[in-house]
Motif scaffolding. Structure first.
Motif, PDB file in Angstrom:
ATOM      1  N   ASN A 100       0.658  -1.151  -0.081  1.00  0.00           N
ATOM      2  CA  ASN A 100      -0.014  -0.061  -0.018  1.00  0.00           C
ATOM      3  C   ASN A 100       0.769   1.208   0.030  1.00  0.00           C
ATOM      4  O   ASN A 100       0.457   2.353  -0.564  1.00  0.00           O
ATOM      5  N   ALA A 101       1.948   1.261   0.706  1.00  0.00           N
ATOM      6  CA  ALA A 101       2.989   2.606   0.645  1.00  0.00           C
ATOM      7  C   ALA A 101       3.379   2.568  -0.809  1.00  0.00           C
ATOM      8  O   ALA A 101       3.360   3.979  -1.092  1.00  0.00           O
ATOM      9  N   GLU A 102       3.645   1.525  -1.600  1.00  0.00           N
ATOM     10  CA  GLU A 102       4.029   1.815  -2.818  1.00  0.00           C
ATOM     11  C   GLU A 102       3.089   1.737  -4.099  1.00  0.00           C
ATOM     12  O   GLU A 102       3.206   2.109  -5.112  1.00  0.00           O
ATOM     13  N   ARG A 103       1.714   1.535  -3.599  1.00  0.00           N
ATOM     14  CA  ARG A 103       0.621   1.538  -4.491  1.00  0.00           C
ATOM     15  C   ARG A 103       0.916   0.429  -5.569  1.00  0.00           C
ATOM     16  O   ARG A 103       0.480   1.002  -6.894  1.00  0.00           O
ATOM     17  N   THR A 104       1.249  -0.869  -5.113  1.00  0.00           N
ATOM     18  CA  THR A 104       1.561  -1.683  -6.247  1.00  0.00           C
ATOM     19  C   THR A 104       0.839  -2.970  -5.619  1.00  0.00           C
ATOM     20  O   THR A 104       0.434  -3.254  -4.344  1.00  0.00           O
ATOM     21  N   VAL A 105       0.401  -3.845  -6.744  1.00  0.00           N
ATOM     22  CA  VAL A 105       0.106  -5.116  -6.545  1.00  0.00           C
ATOM     23  C   VAL A 105       0.706  -6.097  -7.207  1.00  0.00           C
ATOM     24  O   VAL A 105       1.291  -5.692  -8.399  1.00  0.00           O
ATOM     25  N   HIS A 106       1.356  -7.288  -6.721  1.00  0.00           N
ATOM     26  CA  HIS A 106       2.234  -8.131  -7.308  1.00  0.00           C
ATOM     27  C   HIS A 106       1.382  -9.485  -7.567  1.00  0.00           C
ATOM     28  O   HIS A 106       0.429  -9.861  -6.651  1.00  0.00           O
TER      29      HIS A 106
END
Length: 128
Positions: A75-81
């Motif tokens: 959530n800090a980087e606003r990414t999903v992997h």
């Protein structure tokens, strides 16, 4: 509204373990979104692969990838992997990430129509 950009696809040998990433740009708090991965093979409909709730504490997978793929979010980087392991030729598809504000209830996140926001997709081709 959220903009999504997937990266990490390509040509992979059977048994390989690539990792897909999806970066989000939004004016809303990133945590309002349930995030999902879907895929679409040639001539087939887009299908659910995996989804995770607002903090990554809950996730769900399709039967075809359960035990091989892992979804995670930062959530800090606003990414999903999407960590993909033990790939098979039948995993070949364009992979899309999606974001929905419908919440992680009643399996709504498994439906394509639940997502108003999609990335452009990234091709994953698994060679046998």
């Amino acid at each position: 509204q959220v903009e999504l950009v997937e990266t990490g696809g390509g040509l992979v040998q059977s048994g390989g373990s690539p990792r897909l990433s999806c970066a989000a740009s939004t004016t809303k708090p990133f945590t309002v979104y349930v995030l999902g991965w879907f895929r679409q093979a040639p001539g087939k409909e887009r299908e659910f692969v995996a989804a995770t709730n607002w903090n990554g504490g809950a996730s769900d997978y399709s039967d075809s990838v359960k035990g091989r793929f892992v979804i995670s979010r930062d959530n800090a980087e606003r990414t999903v992997h999407l960590q993909m392991n033990s790939l098979k030729p039948e995993d070949t598809a364009v992979y899309y990430c999606g974001a929905t504000t419908l919440g992680f209830m009643d399996n709504y996140y498994r439906g394509v129509s639940s997502y108003a926001n999609w990335g452009q997709g990234t091709q994953v081709t698994v060679s046998s």
